[in-house]
Design an enzyme around this catalytic site. Structure first.
Site, PDB file in Angstrom:
ATOM      1  N   LEU A   1       0.840  -1.201   0.000  1.00 42.89           N
ATOM      2  CA  LEU A   1       0.000   0.000   0.000  1.00 42.89           C
ATOM      3  C   LEU A   1       0.877   1.255   0.000  1.00 42.89           C
TER       4      LEU A   1
ATOM      5  N   SER B   1       0.819   7.350   5.776  1.00 43.54           N
ATOM      6  CA  SER B   1      -0.471   7.532   6.471  1.00 43.54           C
ATOM      7  C   SER B   1      -1.547   7.990   5.484  1.00 43.54           C
TER       8      SER B   1
ATOM      9  N   TRP C   1       8.756   0.167   1.679  1.00 41.08           N
ATOM     10  CA  TRP C   1       8.620  -0.466   2.997  1.00 41.08           C
ATOM     11  C   TRP C   1       7.807  -1.750   2.939  1.00 41.08           C
TER      12      TRP C   1
ATOM     13  N   ASP D   1      -8.006  -3.382   9.242  1.00 38.92           N
ATOM     14  CA  ASP D   1      -8.753  -3.554  10.508  1.00 38.92           C
ATOM     15  C   ASP D   1      -8.327  -4.869  11.154  1.00 38.92           C
TER      16      ASP D   1
ATOM     17  N   GLY E   1      22.351  -1.610  33.347  1.00 36.33           N
ATOM     18  CA  GLY E   1      23.487  -1.951  32.469  1.00 36.33           C
ATOM     19  C   GLY E   1      23.211  -3.201  31.650  1.00 36.33           C
TER      20      GLY E   1
ATOM     21  N   GLU F   1       1.178  -0.530   9.995  1.00 33.46           N
ATOM     22  CA  GLU F   1      -0.281  -0.762   9.969  1.00 33.46           C
ATOM     23  C   GLU F   1      -1.048   0.401  10.610  1.00 33.46           C
ATOM     24  N   GLY F   2      -0.516   1.599  10.391  1.00 30.42           N
ATOM     25  CA  GLY F   2      -1.126   2.814  10.921  1.00 30.42           C
ATOM     26  C   GLY F   2      -0.424   3.253  12.195  1.00 30.42           C
TER      27      GLY F   2
HETATM   28  N1  CAA Z   1     -13.434  -0.369   6.365  1.00 29.87           N
HETATM   29  C1  CAA Z   1     -14.067  -0.169   5.187  1.00 29.87           C
HETATM   30  N2  CAA Z   1     -14.063   1.016   4.530  1.00 29.87           N
HETATM   31  C2  CAA Z   1     -13.386   2.034   5.097  1.00 29.87           C
HETATM   32  C3  CAA Z   1     -12.707   1.911   6.323  1.00 29.87           C
HETATM   33  C4  CAA Z   1     -12.759   0.643   6.965  1.00 29.87           C
HETATM   34  N3  CAA Z   1     -12.119   0.437   8.128  1.00 29.87           N
HETATM   35  N4  CAA Z   1     -12.118   3.078   6.628  1.00 29.87           N
HETATM   36  C5  CAA Z   1     -12.425   3.942   5.640  1.00 29.87           C
HETATM   37  N5  CAA Z   1     -13.201   3.309   4.711  1.00 29.87           N
HETATM   38  C6  CAA Z   1     -13.787   3.899   3.503  1.00 29.87           C
HETATM   39  C7  CAA Z   1     -14.597   5.123   3.872  1.00 29.87           C
HETATM   40  O1  CAA Z   1     -15.917   4.757   4.244  1.00 29.87           O
HETATM   41  C8  CAA Z   1     -14.549   5.949   2.594  1.00 29.87           C
HETATM   42  O2  CAA Z   1     -15.488   5.463   1.669  1.00 29.87           O
HETATM   43  P1  CAA Z   1     -16.817   6.354   1.293  1.00 29.87           P
HETATM   44  O3  CAA Z   1     -16.274   7.630   0.724  1.00 29.87           O
HETATM   45  O4  CAA Z   1     -17.549   5.501   0.320  1.00 29.87           O
HETATM   46  O5  CAA Z   1     -17.526   6.553   2.598  1.00 29.87           O
HETATM   47  C9  CAA Z   1     -13.173   5.628   2.028  1.00 29.87           C
HETATM   48  O6  CAA Z   1     -12.761   4.384   2.644  1.00 29.87           O
HETATM   49  C10 CAA Z   1     -12.167   6.716   2.326  1.00 29.87           C
HETATM   50  O7  CAA Z   1     -12.086   6.854   3.730  1.00 29.87           O
HETATM   51  P2  CAA Z   1     -11.528   8.149   4.458  1.00 29.87           P
HETATM   52  O8  CAA Z   1     -12.144   9.364   3.829  1.00 29.87           O
HETATM   53  O9  CAA Z   1     -11.683   7.954   5.923  1.00 29.87           O
HETATM   54  O10 CAA Z   1      -9.979   8.103   4.030  1.00 29.87           O
HETATM   55  P3  CAA Z   1      -8.785   9.043   4.473  1.00 29.87           P
HETATM   56  O11 CAA Z   1      -8.021   9.401   3.264  1.00 29.87           O
HETATM   57  O12 CAA Z   1      -9.238  10.121   5.385  1.00 29.87           O
HETATM   58  O13 CAA Z   1      -7.822   8.010   5.290  1.00 29.87           O
HETATM   59  C11 CAA Z   1      -7.029   6.736   7.127  1.00 29.87           C
HETATM   60  C12 CAA Z   1      -8.234   7.304   6.388  1.00 29.87           C
HETATM   61  C13 CAA Z   1      -7.619   6.014   8.329  1.00 29.87           C
HETATM   62  C14 CAA Z   1      -6.060   7.794   7.606  1.00 29.87           C
HETATM   63  C15 CAA Z   1      -6.299   5.717   6.211  1.00 29.87           C
HETATM   64  O14 CAA Z   1      -5.679   6.337   5.125  1.00 29.87           O
HETATM   65  C16 CAA Z   1      -5.248   4.907   6.963  1.00 29.87           C
HETATM   66  O15 CAA Z   1      -5.592   3.921   7.624  1.00 29.87           O
HETATM   67  N6  CAA Z   1      -3.953   5.289   6.851  1.00 29.87           N
HETATM   68  C17 CAA Z   1      -2.884   4.479   7.424  1.00 29.87           C
HETATM   69  C18 CAA Z   1      -2.308   3.589   6.368  1.00 29.87           C
HETATM   70  C19 CAA Z   1      -1.809   2.305   6.936  1.00 29.87           C
HETATM   71  O16 CAA Z   1      -2.262   1.808   7.958  1.00 29.87           O
HETATM   72  N7  CAA Z   1      -0.894   1.685   6.232  1.00 29.87           N
HETATM   73  C20 CAA Z   1      -0.425   0.394   6.593  1.00 29.87           C
HETATM   74  C21 CAA Z   1       0.346  -0.213   5.450  1.00 29.87           C
HETATM   75  S1  CAA Z   1       0.534  -1.960   5.623  1.00 29.87           S
HETATM   76  C22 CAA Z   1       1.680  -2.189   6.802  1.00 29.87           C
HETATM   77  O17 CAA Z   1       2.120  -1.287   7.460  1.00 29.87           O
HETATM   78  C23 CAA Z   1       2.059  -3.650   6.969  1.00 29.87           C
HETATM   79  C24 CAA Z   1       3.096  -3.952   7.893  1.00 29.87           C
HETATM   80  O18 CAA Z   1       3.716  -3.088   8.414  1.00 29.87           O
HETATM   81  C25 CAA Z   1       3.484  -5.317   8.212  1.00 29.87           C
HETATM   82  P1  FAD Z   2       4.018   9.609   7.434  1.00 32.70           P
HETATM   83  O1  FAD Z   2       2.660   9.245   6.941  1.00 32.70           O
HETATM   84  O2  FAD Z   2       4.862  10.491   6.602  1.00 32.70           O
HETATM   85  O3  FAD Z   2       3.853  10.224   8.887  1.00 32.70           O
HETATM   86  C1  FAD Z   2       4.877  11.010   9.514  1.00 32.70           C
HETATM   87  C2  FAD Z   2       4.352  11.449  10.883  1.00 32.70           C
HETATM   88  O4  FAD Z   2       3.194  12.295  10.703  1.00 32.70           O
HETATM   89  C3  FAD Z   2       3.885  10.281  11.753  1.00 32.70           C
HETATM   90  O5  FAD Z   2       4.193  10.522  13.102  1.00 32.70           O
HETATM   91  C4  FAD Z   2       2.393  10.276  11.556  1.00 32.70           C
HETATM   92  O6  FAD Z   2       1.678   9.666  12.615  1.00 32.70           O
HETATM   93  C5  FAD Z   2       2.102  11.772  11.434  1.00 32.70           C
HETATM   94  N1  FAD Z   2       0.839  12.008  10.724  1.00 32.70           N
HETATM   95  C6  FAD Z   2       0.552  11.744   9.413  1.00 32.70           C
HETATM   96  N2  FAD Z   2      -0.707  12.071   9.142  1.00 32.70           N
HETATM   97  C7  FAD Z   2      -1.255  12.552  10.286  1.00 32.70           C
HETATM   98  C8  FAD Z   2      -2.545  13.071  10.650  1.00 32.70           C
HETATM   99  N3  FAD Z   2      -3.551  13.118   9.780  1.00 32.70           N
HETATM  100  N4  FAD Z   2      -2.726  13.464  11.930  1.00 32.70           N
HETATM  101  C9  FAD Z   2      -1.713  13.415  12.830  1.00 32.70           C
HETATM  102  N5  FAD Z   2      -0.472  12.943  12.558  1.00 32.70           N
HETATM  103  C10 FAD Z   2      -0.262  12.510  11.294  1.00 32.70           C
HETATM  104  N6  FAD Z   2       3.548  -0.544   4.237  1.00 32.70           N
HETATM  105  C11 FAD Z   2       2.967  -1.408   3.388  1.00 32.70           C
HETATM  106  O7  FAD Z   2       2.155  -1.019   2.556  1.00 32.70           O
HETATM  107  N7  FAD Z   2       3.239  -2.737   3.437  1.00 32.70           N
HETATM  108  C12 FAD Z   2       4.115  -3.246   4.320  1.00 32.70           C
HETATM  109  O8  FAD Z   2       4.324  -4.468   4.335  1.00 32.70           O
HETATM  110  C13 FAD Z   2       4.770  -2.359   5.227  1.00 32.70           C
HETATM  111  N8  FAD Z   2       5.703  -2.828   6.094  1.00 32.70           N
HETATM  112  C14 FAD Z   2       6.437  -1.939   6.839  1.00 32.70           C
HETATM  113  C15 FAD Z   2       7.503  -2.395   7.606  1.00 32.70           C
HETATM  114  C16 FAD Z   2       8.283  -1.502   8.303  1.00 32.70           C
HETATM  115  C17 FAD Z   2       9.467  -1.993   9.079  1.00 32.70           C
HETATM  116  C18 FAD Z   2       7.995  -0.104   8.258  1.00 32.70           C
HETATM  117  C19 FAD Z   2       8.846   0.899   8.996  1.00 32.70           C
HETATM  118  C20 FAD Z   2       6.936   0.333   7.527  1.00 32.70           C
HETATM  119  C21 FAD Z   2       6.139  -0.565   6.803  1.00 32.70           C
HETATM  120  N9  FAD Z   2       5.095  -0.122   5.995  1.00 32.70           N
HETATM  121  C22 FAD Z   2       4.458  -1.005   5.146  1.00 32.70           C
HETATM  122  C23 FAD Z   2       4.783   1.288   5.926  1.00 32.70           C
HETATM  123  C24 FAD Z   2       4.035   1.792   7.157  1.00 32.70           C
HETATM  124  O9  FAD Z   2       2.722   1.375   7.144  1.00 32.70           O
HETATM  125  C25 FAD Z   2       4.185   3.324   7.169  1.00 32.70           C
HETATM  126  O10 FAD Z   2       5.529   3.614   7.538  1.00 32.70           O
HETATM  127  C26 FAD Z   2       3.207   3.985   8.123  1.00 32.70           C
HETATM  128  O11 FAD Z   2       1.874   3.809   7.696  1.00 32.70           O
HETATM  129  C27 FAD Z   2       3.511   5.485   8.284  1.00 32.70           C
HETATM  130  O12 FAD Z   2       3.726   6.101   7.059  1.00 32.70           O
HETATM  131  P2  FAD Z   2       5.049   7.036   6.813  1.00 32.70           P
HETATM  132  O13 FAD Z   2       6.205   6.272   7.324  1.00 32.70           O
HETATM  133  O14 FAD Z   2       5.029   7.452   5.410  1.00 32.70           O
HETATM  134  O15 FAD Z   2       4.831   8.243   7.763  1.00 32.70           O
END
Ligand code: CAA
Ligand code: FAD
Length: 382
Positions: A125, A132, A157, A241, A341, A364-365
């Site tokens: 993603l 984020s 990442w 989720d 230590g 994951e957020g």
């Molecule tokens: N379930 C289903 N639909 C959802 C939802 C949910 N939990 N959350 C939002 N949606 C839907 C909304 O209903 C909306 O649809 P409609 O317009 O039809 O209502 C649409 O998605 C857009 O939602 P938002 O307007 O709320 O979207 P946003 O741009 O404001 O973003 C956010 C919301 C919660 C910040 C989201 O972008 C987010 O979760 N960001 C964090 C990203 C993240 O977690 N990345 C993880 C990468 S994977 C990873 O990290 C793996 C690893 O490390 C091992």
């Molecule tokens: P940014 O989004 O640039 O955020 C920077 C700072 O701003 C953070 O403190 C953040 O909380 C804050 N911030 C941003 N928006 C807001 C807001 N609206 N309100 C308040 N504060 C805010 N991604 C994948 O898709 N797949 C993977 O398998 C995966 N694995 C990962 C493994 C590792 C080891 C790491 C480090 C990351 C991985 N990620 C993966 C990415 C990970 O999900 C992102 O690093 C994470 O979602 C944060 O995004 P960013 O690092 O770009 O920070």
């Protein structure tokens, strides 16, 4: 309300605990230092049902419920966080999304290999400019006249990116539609047009390989679309989720390991003629560690239970992830402080728990994003 676990749940917990104690724990230090990917252990975990705990048996999984998944994740994470990261991506981010949104043919083709640990899965993603703010992605999938898509762009990442055979990818098919212009694809990384960058050197979870991946005129067929076109963002959010329950479980496992090591140390280490655990300042830390650990576990089991009941659990999963990851960081920090230590030395695993804990507040957020999800759902405001 019943706080006991079923026989099945206890059985998978036992399997995970045995593998954690016999294989994962003893090799954790080696993999942390070398940063090698622990392929053999992952295969073993897969053979024992740990890579597809909630995957029905007809698709090669263990056919169990989300509570069983929490219990098994905690055991593996307590032995080594990096192994549990790989486990969580295969279970939650890869298999779960395909089981919920995939066609029968996609389930047959992709789920079994990952659930049985024969192949590794990934979830893509994040991009260099969008973490984020996931809808700001630029990776582009352009639809062709024959219904196929040509994909170009980068994802950063990506956990297990260096070794993954299959990836769930999110790409923009209609950029002017924002979140509604994102589509999910199932990618076979052996196809032309797929490339991997170098493995990222990291603070913690060092054996969980992470890299950038790249698509250069990669062709995905119409059959490779997961769910419907334009539904990719909702799929990503609903998969996350469930994924957040896994990261909460990982945080509990790391925190439990740090807590148990601390509990033993405070009884044995003496200062000023008494065990350091007799000092009230240490006792307050132990009490707070215990409260945070128990609260995290109960909140995570609540989210898992709701998921198992088929109820909405978005807020509860974020509450569990936020609470457990912040508890984990705090507990690991106190564990280093109490070991002093020795907590800072590589002779004990405490410093590894401290380094591994931090990631749970980021991926994951981030914690800020969990607070945003919870508060938006509670207030209805944004
Ligand atoms: N379930 C289903 N639909 C959802 C939802 C949910 N939990 N959350 C939002 N949606 C839907 C909304 O209903 C909306 O649809 P409609 O317009 O039809 O209502 C649409 O998605 C857009 O939602 P938002 O307007 O709320 O979207 P946003 O741009 O404001 O973003 C956010 C919301 C919660 C910040 C989201 O972008 C987010 O979760 N960001 C964090 C990203 C993240 O977690 N990345 C993880 C990468 S994977 C990873 O990290 C793996 C690893 O490390 C091992
Ligand atoms: P940014 O989004 O640039 O955020 C920077 C700072 O701003 C953070 O403190 C953040 O909380 C804050 N911030 C941003 N928006 C807001 C807001 N609206 N309100 C308040 N504060 C805010 N991604 C994948 O898709 N797949 C993977 O398998 C995966 N694995 C990962 C493994 C590792 C080891 C790491 C480090 C990351 C991985 N990620 C993966 C990415 C990970 O999900 C992102 O690093 C994470 O979602 C944060 O995004 P960013 O690092 O770009 O920070």
């Amino acid at each position: 309300m019943d706080f006991s676990f079923t026989e099945e749940q206890l059985m998978i917990q036992d399997v995970a605990r045995r593998i954690a104690q016999e294989k994962v724990g003893p090799s954790a230090e080696h993999f942390d230092r070398s940063g090698e990917f622990p392929l053999e252990n992952i295969r073993l975990m897969g053979e024992n049902g740990l890579m597809g705990i909630e995957v029905p048996t007809e698709y090669g999984g263990a056919g169990m419920d989300p509570v069983a998944y929490v219990l098994a994740m905690v055991e593996i994470a307590a032995a080594d966080a990096a192994h549990s990261t790989i486990m969580s991506v295969n279970n939650s981010l890869f298999c779960n999304g395909i089981l919920t949104h995939g066609t029968e043919a996609q389930k047959q083709e992709y789920v079994g290999a990952i659930a049985e640990g024969r192949e590794i899965g990934a979830f893509a993603l994040t991009e260099p400019q969008s973490g984020s703010d996931a809808t700001a992605m630029r990776c582009r999938a352009v639809k062709q006249a024959d219904g196929s898509f040509v994909i170009n762009g980068k994802k950063s990442w990506i956990t297990s990116g260096p070794v993954a055979r299959y990836i769930v990818l999110f790409a923009m098919t209609e950029p002017d539609k924002g979140a509604k212009g994102i589509t999910a694809f199932l990618i076979d990384t052996t196809k032309p047009g797929f490339g991997r960058g170098k493995t990222e050197p990291k603070l913690g979870i060092r054996a969980s390989a992470t890299c950038e991946i790249e698509f250069n005129d990669f062709v995905a067929t119409a059959d490779d679309v997961l769910g419907k076109e334009g539904e990719g963002f909702k799929i990503a959010m609903s998969v996350l989720d469930a994924g957040r329950i896994g990261i909460a479980s990982q945080a509990i496992g790391i925190a439990r390991a740090a807590y148990e090591a601390t509990l033993a140390y405070v009884k044995e280490r003496k200062a000023f003629g008494q065990p350091i655990g007799a000092f009230q300042m240490t006792q307050a830390k132990i009490a707070d560690m215990k409260c945070k650990l128990d609260a995290s576990l109960l909140l995570t089991l609540r989210a898992a239970w709701l998921k198992g009941q088929g109820k909405r659990f978005t807020t509860e999963a974020s509450v569990a992830k936020l609470t457990a990851s912040e508890a984990c960081m705090w507990i690991a920090h106190q564990a280093v402080q109490i070991h002093a230590g020795m907590g800072y030395s590589k002779e004990m695993p405490i410093e590894r728990y401290f380094r591994d804990a931090k990631i749970t507040e980021i991926y994951e957020g981030t914690s800020e994003i969990q607070r945003l999800v919870i508060a938006r759902n509670e207030t209805g405001l944004r």
